[in-house]
Design a protein around this motif. Structure first.
Motif, PDB file in Angstrom:
ATOM      1  N   CYS A  58     -18.536  24.871  10.402  1.00 34.79           N
ATOM      2  CA  CYS A  58     -18.181  24.696  11.813  1.00 34.79           C
ATOM      3  C   CYS A  58     -17.412  25.880  12.395  1.00 34.79           C
ATOM      4  O   CYS A  58     -17.363  26.037  13.618  1.00 34.79           O
ATOM      5  CB  CYS A  58     -17.397  23.401  12.006  1.00 34.79           C
ATOM      6  SG  CYS A  58     -18.400  21.927  11.717  1.00 34.79           S
ATOM      7  N   ASP A  62     -19.894  27.996  14.386  1.00 34.42           N
ATOM      8  CA  ASP A  62     -20.548  27.515  15.591  1.00 34.42           C
ATOM      9  C   ASP A  62     -20.356  28.551  16.699  1.00 34.42           C
ATOM     10  O   ASP A  62     -19.297  29.157  16.811  1.00 34.42           O
ATOM     11  CB  ASP A  62     -19.939  26.171  15.999  1.00 34.42           C
ATOM     12  CG  ASP A  62     -20.604  25.585  17.229  1.00 34.42           C
ATOM     13  OD1 ASP A  62     -20.251  26.018  18.350  1.00 34.42           O
ATOM     14  OD2 ASP A  62     -21.450  24.694  17.085  1.00 34.42           O
ATOM     15  N   LYS A 103     -14.933  21.812  23.572  1.00 35.44           N
ATOM     16  CA  LYS A 103     -16.383  21.729  23.367  1.00 35.44           C
ATOM     17  C   LYS A 103     -16.934  20.339  23.625  1.00 35.44           C
ATOM     18  O   LYS A 103     -18.103  20.182  23.966  1.00 35.44           O
ATOM     19  CB  LYS A 103     -16.744  22.168  21.952  1.00 35.44           C
ATOM     20  CG  LYS A 103     -18.246  22.144  21.717  1.00 35.44           C
ATOM     21  CD  LYS A 103     -18.670  22.738  20.417  1.00 35.44           C
ATOM     22  CE  LYS A 103     -20.202  22.672  20.318  1.00 35.44           C
ATOM     23  NZ  LYS A 103     -20.703  23.236  19.070  1.00 35.44           N
ATOM     24  N   GLU A 143     -28.271  36.661  15.300  1.00 34.31           N
ATOM     25  CA  GLU A 143     -28.306  35.448  16.112  1.00 34.31           C
ATOM     26  C   GLU A 143     -29.715  34.862  16.155  1.00 34.31           C
ATOM     27  O   GLU A 143     -29.908  33.651  15.995  1.00 34.31           O
ATOM     28  CB  GLU A 143     -27.811  35.740  17.525  1.00 34.31           C
ATOM     29  CG  GLU A 143     -27.642  34.503  18.381  1.00 34.31           C
ATOM     30  CD  GLU A 143     -26.925  34.798  19.697  1.00 34.31           C
ATOM     31  OE1 GLU A 143     -26.812  33.858  20.502  1.00 34.31           O
ATOM     32  OE2 GLU A 143     -26.489  35.944  19.904  1.00 34.31           O
ATOM     33  N   GLN A 166     -30.905  31.218  14.435  1.00 32.47           N
ATOM     34  CA  GLN A 166     -31.534  30.141  15.199  1.00 32.47           C
ATOM     35  C   GLN A 166     -32.920  29.811  14.661  1.00 32.47           C
ATOM     36  O   GLN A 166     -33.356  28.656  14.722  1.00 32.47           O
ATOM     37  CB  GLN A 166     -31.589  30.531  16.671  1.00 32.47           C
ATOM     38  CG  GLN A 166     -30.205  30.598  17.323  1.00 32.47           C
ATOM     39  CD  GLN A 166     -30.230  31.116  18.746  1.00 32.47           C
ATOM     40  OE1 GLN A 166     -31.210  31.724  19.181  1.00 32.47           O
ATOM     41  NE2 GLN A 166     -29.156  30.886  19.482  1.00 32.47           N
ATOM     42  N   LYS A 167     -33.584  30.799  14.093  1.00 28.49           N
ATOM     43  CA  LYS A 167     -34.916  30.580  13.530  1.00 28.49           C
ATOM     44  C   LYS A 167     -34.841  29.842  12.193  1.00 28.49           C
ATOM     45  O   LYS A 167     -35.544  28.864  11.970  1.00 28.49           O
ATOM     46  CB  LYS A 167     -35.631  31.910  13.350  1.00 28.49           C
ATOM     47  CG  LYS A 167     -37.016  31.791  12.729  1.00 28.49           C
ATOM     48  CD  LYS A 167     -37.657  33.162  12.554  1.00 28.49           C
ATOM     49  CE  LYS A 167     -39.027  33.040  11.881  1.00 28.49           C
ATOM     50  NZ  LYS A 167     -39.652  34.386  11.680  1.00 28.49           N
ATOM     51  N   GLY A 210     -32.180  28.233  10.978  1.00 28.72           N
ATOM     52  CA  GLY A 210     -31.553  26.950  11.268  1.00 28.72           C
ATOM     53  C   GLY A 210     -30.418  26.591  10.329  1.00 28.72           C
ATOM     54  O   GLY A 210     -29.827  27.430   9.656  1.00 28.72           O
ATOM     55  N   HIS A 227     -27.899  23.268  11.103  1.00 22.49           N
ATOM     56  CA  HIS A 227     -26.929  22.884  12.127  1.00 22.49           C
ATOM     57  C   HIS A 227     -26.916  23.885  13.284  1.00 22.49           C
ATOM     58  O   HIS A 227     -25.867  24.364  13.698  1.00 22.49           O
ATOM     59  CB  HIS A 227     -25.539  22.733  11.529  1.00 22.49           C
ATOM     60  CG  HIS A 227     -25.427  21.583  10.572  1.00 22.49           C
ATOM     61  ND1 HIS A 227     -25.575  21.731   9.217  1.00 22.49           N
ATOM     62  CD2 HIS A 227     -25.188  20.257  10.793  1.00 22.49           C
ATOM     63  CE1 HIS A 227     -25.437  20.547   8.627  1.00 22.49           C
ATOM     64  NE2 HIS A 227     -25.210  19.640   9.558  1.00 22.49           N
ATOM     65  N   GLY A 228     -28.084  24.214  13.774  1.00 23.16           N
ATOM     66  CA  GLY A 228     -28.187  25.092  14.928  1.00 23.16           C
ATOM     67  C   GLY A 228     -28.017  26.562  14.611  1.00 23.16           C
ATOM     68  O   GLY A 228     -27.955  27.383  15.528  1.00 23.16           O
ATOM     69  N   GLY A 229     -27.945  26.908  13.336  1.00 26.12           N
ATOM     70  CA  GLY A 229     -27.814  28.314  12.947  1.00 26.12           C
ATOM     71  C   GLY A 229     -26.494  28.657  12.309  1.00 26.12           C
ATOM     72  O   GLY A 229     -26.364  29.698  11.665  1.00 26.12           O
ATOM     73  N   ASP A 245     -25.002  27.357   9.748  1.00 24.59           N
ATOM     74  CA  ASP A 245     -25.079  27.390   8.288  1.00 24.59           C
ATOM     75  C   ASP A 245     -25.583  28.751   7.809  1.00 24.59           C
ATOM     76  O   ASP A 245     -25.088  29.305   6.818  1.00 24.59           O
ATOM     77  CB  ASP A 245     -26.006  26.292   7.771  1.00 24.59           C
ATOM     78  CG  ASP A 245     -25.470  24.902   8.022  1.00 24.59           C
ATOM     79  OD1 ASP A 245     -24.369  24.771   8.584  1.00 24.59           O
ATOM     80  OD2 ASP A 245     -26.162  23.931   7.665  1.00 24.59           O
TER      81      ASP A 245
END
Length: 469
Positions: free
Chosen positions: A188, A191, A337, A389, A393-394, A396, A398-400, A402
């Protein structure tokens, strides 16, 4: 008259003695409960800003290939300069699933270990592994981490990396003794919003950060059965306190530069009664549970040495929306957030040359979406370039975040740099499990937070990412 004066004098002395006694009693009442801080073993030094020899290729052995482990294997196959050497899980089918990822990449299979309870030790015993990546159930994290370091490996351990103070001190002492990295895999802090907010805080956008909040609020009702042998529900049944604090603690502690100029000093915790945990077990098994330990919600308030405060919450039982709370309260601004990401700033904190349309900006309302997006772009974390970045994102996780976490771990190991998170971060963020329980079981009494650095918390100032020059 003389007798009266003598009587008054004696009465005054008795009153003063009584007040002194009361004052002493109050001091005793309000003195925080303490836990043992073991003396650092002779010959050991702290591992603050620890660096180790550069690794051209980071050779990895994975232990635990269930919910988190298989995803980690996939991410490492996309990180340059890594080699998956060994795969271990008590279930052969989990090893096979991870092997398929290597096959699809056209890579040779890794050494496989499964079936035996302690086959994980064989992974740690190998001499062709640099990093042991641990993603098993919580109860085995610390034991595995200690053993791996004792056998010459750096370790990365899923959250929470330790569940008791005894386990925490074992990990600290072993890291200091072996001079091996021991990092908790707290995703986290990577993030995108948290990284941007941290950079804004470091640039002084919010003024002095006075208060932060964090949590793990996630209704797990539909997930309990997905945990091997139902270990996570069993842990909540048997243990009181905030047993899963690190997702909220990590970003909050970074904002306050914990053990980098400040330290957590005392905490108080309280919980609600347990309702949904026993009800779930009753529904699933028919068993009436009367001794379920973990309350539906646990709240912990922490004060730092420098007079800052933190609020941390844990709730995995009630139907609330997912939230890590994440708030930063500064003298000149605010960020949060959840439930929506927003910034509130004084007009003087906004640069008119960089941020458009700020004429009506004030400290009593959130900035517009346009201003927020401009701030996010201006203060993007220094560790993020466009390629990283996009890859995050590609790939992945948890949205990238990790992928960024694993990428940064490998980057620092390959370049001989201090890791973003050290064993003292691990210790501080995991310590709530036992410290909050102690507070709750003693009527929400104040509890002293140990100085896990044993005097080193002021040696460095400010949280910073390390880069290869």
């Amino acid at each position: 008259m003389k007798q009266l004066l003598n009587t008054l004098a004696i009465s005054s002395l008795i009153l003063l003695a009584s007040l002194a006694s009361c004052t002493q009693k109050n001091k005793e009442v309000f003195s925080p409960l303490t836990t043992e801080v073991p003396t650092r073993p002779s010959g050991q030094e702290d591992v603050l800003l620890l660096t180790t020899p550069k690794l051209d290729t980071v050779r990895v052995g994975f232990i635990g290939l269930g919910m988190r482990g298989v995803g980690a294997v996939n991410r490492f196959l996309n990180i340059p300069g890594t080699k998956v050497v060994a795969l271990c899980d008590i279930r052969p089918e989990c090893v096979d699933k991870s092997q398929e990822l290597l096959t699809k990449k056209g890579l040779p299979e890794a050494a496989a270990y499964s079936g035996a309870e302690e086959s994980w030790k064989e992974v740690c015993d190998r001499d062709d592994i640099d990093l042991v990546y641990i993603a098993t159930d919580w109860k085995h994290h610390a034991e595995m981490g200690v053993y791996a370091m004792e056998h010459g490996k750096h370790v990365a351990i899923e959250v929470p990396a330790a569940m008791t103070l005894a386990e925490i001190w074992q990990l600290i002492n072993t890291s200091e003794k072996t001079r091996k990295h021991c990092m908790q895999l707290e995703n986290c802090v990577y993030d995108f919003f948290e990284m941007t907010t941290l950079n804004m805080a470091q640039q002084g956008v919010f003024g002095e950060i006075l208060h932060v909040e964090g949590s793990y609020i996630h209704n797990l009702e539909d997930f309990w059965t997905h945990y091997w042998n139902n270990w996570r529900m069993d842990y909540n049944r048997q243990h009181r306190g905030d047993v899963y604090a690190t997702h909220g603690m990590g970003p909050a502690c970074q904002l306050l530069n914990i053990h980098r100029g400040d330290r957590m000093k005392t905490l108080v915790a309280m919980d609600t009664k347990a309702v949904n945990g026993p009800a779930y077990i009753k529904k699933q098994t028919g068993e009436d549970v009367t001794d379920f330990q973990n309350g539906d919600q646990t709240s912990t308030l922490i004060r730092t040495e420098k007079g800052k405060t933190m609020l941390i919450q844990h709730n995995v039982m009630t139907p609330r929306p997912y939230s890590r709370m994440y708030q930063a309260v500064g003298t000149d601004g605010y960020a949060s957030k959840y439930p929506i990401s927003q910034f509130c700033l004084r007009p003087s904190q906004v640069d008119s040359q960089d941020i458009p349309d700020h004429e009506n900006l004030n400290a009593h309302g959130a900035v517009s979406a346009e201003v927020k997006n401009a701030l996010m772009a201006k203060y993007k974390s220094p560790i993020l370039d466009q390629e990283l970045e996009e890859t995050a994102q590609k790939v992945g996780g948890h949205g990238g975040m990790d992928y960024i976490m694993d990428y940064r771990l490998v980057y620092c190991l390959r370049n001989g740099l201090p890791l973003d998170m050290d064993v003292y971060d691990l210790a501080e963020w995991c310590s709530l499990a036992e410290l909050s329980r102690i507070s709750i079981e003693n009527g929400s009494a104040p509890v002293e937070v140990p100085d896990f650095t044993r005097g080193g918390w002021e040696k460095t100032t400010g949280y910073r990412y390390a880069f290869n020059k």
